[in-house]
Every structure is written in structure tokens, then in C-alpha cells.
Motif scaffolding. Structure first.
Motif, short mmCIF file in Angstrom:
data_model
loop_
_atom_site.label_atom_id
_atom_site.label_comp_id
_atom_site.label_asym_id
_atom_site.label_seq_id
_atom_site.Cartn_x
_atom_site.Cartn_y
_atom_site.Cartn_z
N GLN A 1 1.70 3.69 -2.97
CA GLN A 1 0.75 4.52 -3.68
C GLN A 1 0.96 5.98 -3.30
O GLN A 1 1.30 6.29 -2.17
CB GLN A 1 -0.68 4.10 -3.32
N PRO A 2 0.77 6.89 -4.25
CA PRO A 2 1.06 8.29 -3.96
C PRO A 2 0.07 8.89 -2.98
O PRO A 2 -1.09 8.53 -2.96
CB PRO A 2 0.95 8.96 -5.33
N LEU A 3 0.58 9.83 -2.20
CA LEU A 3 -0.27 10.58 -1.29
C LEU A 3 -0.82 11.76 -2.07
O LEU A 3 -0.09 12.63 -2.50
CB LEU A 3 0.59 11.08 -0.14
N GLU A 4 -2.11 11.74 -2.30
CA GLU A 4 -2.66 12.80 -3.13
C GLU A 4 -4.01 13.23 -2.57
O GLU A 4 -4.71 12.47 -1.94
CB GLU A 4 -2.81 12.33 -4.57
N SER A 5 -4.34 14.47 -2.82
CA SER A 5 -5.58 14.99 -2.27
C SER A 5 -6.71 14.93 -3.28
O SER A 5 -7.87 14.85 -2.91
CB SER A 5 -5.38 16.42 -1.80
N ARG A 6 -6.39 14.98 -4.53
CA ARG A 6 -7.44 14.99 -5.55
C ARG A 6 -7.55 13.61 -6.18
O ARG A 6 -6.93 13.31 -7.20
CB ARG A 6 -7.11 16.02 -6.63
N ILE A 7 -8.33 12.76 -5.55
CA ILE A 7 -8.37 11.40 -6.07
C ILE A 7 -9.55 11.19 -7.01
O ILE A 7 -9.66 10.16 -7.64
CB ILE A 7 -8.43 10.36 -4.96
N ALA A 8 -10.43 12.18 -7.09
CA ALA A 8 -11.56 11.99 -7.99
C ALA A 8 -11.08 11.92 -9.43
O ALA A 8 -10.17 12.63 -9.83
CB ALA A 8 -12.53 13.15 -7.83
N ILE A 9 -11.67 11.03 -10.17
CA ILE A 9 -11.26 10.88 -11.55
C ILE A 9 -11.81 12.04 -12.37
O ILE A 9 -13.02 12.27 -12.41
CB ILE A 9 -11.79 9.54 -12.12
N VAL B 1 0.80 -1.22 0.00
CA VAL B 1 0.00 0.00 0.00
C VAL B 1 0.83 1.27 0.00
O VAL B 1 0.50 2.23 -0.65
CB VAL B 1 -0.95 0.01 1.22
N LYS C 1 -13.55 10.25 -16.76
CA LYS C 1 -13.80 8.82 -16.58
C LYS C 1 -13.51 8.08 -17.89
O LYS C 1 -13.79 8.56 -18.97
CB LYS C 1 -15.24 8.59 -16.17
#
Lengths: 156, 170
Positions: free
Chosen positions: A142-150, A139, A153
Motif C-alpha cells: 500500500q502506498p505511503l501517503e499523508s493525505r488519506i482523507a477521502i 500490507v 466520498k
């Protein structure tokens, strides 16, 4: 052994215990808050002259004071601390810690040595780090990111 | 791992090989590991939660956190998380100057652009993000990035305890 067995059998020493912030009962709340801020720790343990826990002051109490009576920041911490401190011996298992935190709805627990002296502070953060370390290989990459919404699509 | 174990039969040269025939299902030592790795993050309770607007005053936000006995609230704009206000933010950014900034908007002291977890991610990923970022609360969002819940310290304890059941009562 898997994670389940490890949590049952391993002792608190396996968690990343934090140094305990010990304060005197006569300390002023504002000063205690400053120390908590400086050390980035969510709770302070009020101890007697033998380092035995008398009470706890934490972020939850601070929030209540700010919401109801901000002038109380100039009171002694003794008048606002929780008087029952749930402690756990450093030789106890991790699963016991989880049970105590859940049963008493606690976020921080004071770890005591065999003489009952406050030796460390732990809480859910220690457990999270312990579990997270177990899954580190799969795990943590995986990058630490704040904007995970695609944003766009793809596929169905 | 030997080729013999990975393939039921070694493909002959030039023969089409289904890539999935190479797939070794992950095995877990116990159900806790499986749940952490494969269940959705929503397996950890994430509701109810409180969302406020960025214009709410710091005083009102703190009063609401106290009244509802919550440790963090999410600041949203059109249901998208734009910030989070936690007890730690109160400790580090508010407590020492509360009387000066109590009526300022909460956007001044919130942690902007919070790291979020998608509700289809695994609990292990949620715990990993919280560990790496030293968070105790994390907004849960759907595929459109809209807030659907909040994972917090106490809820994770409850999730873990659920897997130990009666063992913890010994």
C-alpha cells in the motif's frame, strides 16, 4: 507457526538490532546529543572501561533538560543519565523484550552479551519492523501517503 | 488451489456465477494475526493525545511535552493534522540551537504533513507505515481527516502485550 508462536519462541537476534552508542561518563551532554543526532539514535549508553552499562541518556532526558534547565547541556552526562539501565541478554525471546518494555515503560533496552557487555540497542522499533515484515506481503504494497482523507466520498 | 476446492459446483458454461462464491475467507494462525489484520487501528489505544496550534512557541511546546510526559504532539489546523513534533525532532532540529529558536513558532521545526493512519485501517497497516517511514508516532484521523488520536511506541507495546497476557509472566 504463526506470528504469536514466533514472538514467543524467537530470539532477539531476529530483530534488527541497532549498534549501541557508547559514551564515557565524563562526556558533555551537548557532545552526546550531537552524536545521537549524527547517528540518528534515541539513546546513548554510558559504559565503564569494561563496556558494562552504567547508565542511559535518551531523548526524554534531553527534553526535560531543555524544558527545565537548558544550561545543563554543558554538564557531564553522568549527572543526568538514568542510573538503572534495564538490560536484556541477546539470547532472550522477543516476548520477554515486549514484557520488559511494557513493565518498565521503556522505549529502548540495552542488549548485553554473556559477559554483560553492551552489544546492541533495541526497542519498539525493532518489534514494529519484525511484525511489519510478517505482514509485508499483504500490507507493504500500500502506498505511503499523508493525505488519506477521502476528498470526495462515493457511495452511501 | 484446485478448482474443486474453490467452487462447490463448477458452473456450467453461460451460467451466472456469484463472484463471492469464489471468496476464500482468510485464515489466521492465531488471534494476534487476526487482530493485526482485521481489527481497526483504534484497537491500539490512541487517547489521550495533545494537539497544539502551529503558532505555539517551541519553548512552550517542549514545556508541555515535559509536563505531560509525552513523546510527541500533533500540530493541527481546524482539527486537521498539519505537523507533528516528536522527541526526535527536538533532538535533530532544536537541541543544538535551542536558545536561538526557543521563541520561534513550532511550525519551524515540526515535521510537516505527517503520515496519518485512518481509524478504520488495520493495526498491521499502522505498524507497516511506522516501519517503512521510521516513525514512532502517528496521528489517527477519521474519514474527514480530522485528528482523533495518536498511536505511539508505548501504546503499541501495550497492544502487543495484551495479546500475550500471562504468557509473558512465565
Amino acid at each position: 507457526m504463526g506470528l504469536f508462536d514466533n514472538i514467543i519462541s524467537e530470539q532477539l537476534a531476529q530483530l534488527s538490532l541497532r549498534g549501541v552508542l557508547k559514551v564515557d561518563a565524563n562526556a558533555i551532554v551537548r557532545d552526546v546529543v550531537d552524536q545521537m543526532k549524527t547517528r540518528s539514535i534515541g539513546a546513548a549508553i554510558i559504559v565503564d572501561q569494561d563496556d558494562k552499562p552504567l547508565g542511559m541518556f535518551n531523548e526524554k532526558i534531553l527534553l526535560r533538560l531543555l524544558a527545565t534547565s537548558p544550561q545543563s547541556l554543558d554538564d557531564n552526562v553522568e549527572s543526568h543519565m538514568t542510573r538503572s539501565v534495564v538490560c536484556i541478554n541477546e539470547n532472550e525471546s522477543i516476548v520477554t523484550l515486549i514484557r520488559i518494555m511494557q513493565d518498565h515503560k521503556l522505549r529502548w533496552i540495552c542488549v548485553v552479551d554473556d559477559q554483560g557487555k553492551a552489544s546492541a540497542l533495541t526497542g519498539l522499533r525493532g518489534v514494529i519492523e519484525y511484525v511489519s515484515d510478517y505482514f509485508a506481503r499483504s500490507v507493504a504494497v500500500q502506498p505511503l501517503e499523508s493525505r488519506i482523507a477521502i476528498q470526495q466520498k462515493e457511495g452511501a | 488451489m484446485s478448482d474443486d476446492r474453490r467452487h462447490r459446483r463448477k458452473p456450467t458454461p453461460g451460467e451466472f456465477e456469484d463472484p463471492l462464491s469464489n471468496y476464500d475467507p482468510v485464515s489466521y494462525e492465531d488471534d494476534l494475526e487476526r487482530s493485526l489484520a482485521e481489527d481497526p487501528a483504534t484497537e491500539i489505544e490512541s487517547r489521550p493525545f495533545v494537539a497544539i496550534s502551529a503558532n505555539t512557541s517551541i519553548r512552550d511546546a517542549i514545556a508541555e511535552m515535559d509536563e505531560k510526559n509525552i513523546a510527541a504532539m500533533v500540530i493541527t489546523q481546524n482539527d486537521i493534522p498539519v505537523g507533528i513534533l516528536s522527541e526526535r525532532d527536538i533532538l535533530t532540529r532544536v537541541a543544538h540551537r535551542f536558545s536561538d529558536i526557543a521563541d520561534e513558532p513550532v511550525s519551524r521545526v515540526m515535521t510537516a504533513d505527517p503520515v496519518c493512519i485512518c481509524e478504520t485501517d488495520s493495526p498491521a497497516r499502522a505498524l507497516n507505515l511506522m516501519s517503512v517511514g521510521s516513525f514512532r508516532h502517528m496521528p489517527v484521523v477519521d474519514v474527514d481527516g480530522k485528528l482523533t488520536g495518536v498511536i505511539g511506541a508505548r501504546r503499541i507495546t501495550a497492544y502487543l502485550q495484551k495479546h500475550f497476557g500471562e504468557i509473558t509472566r512465565v
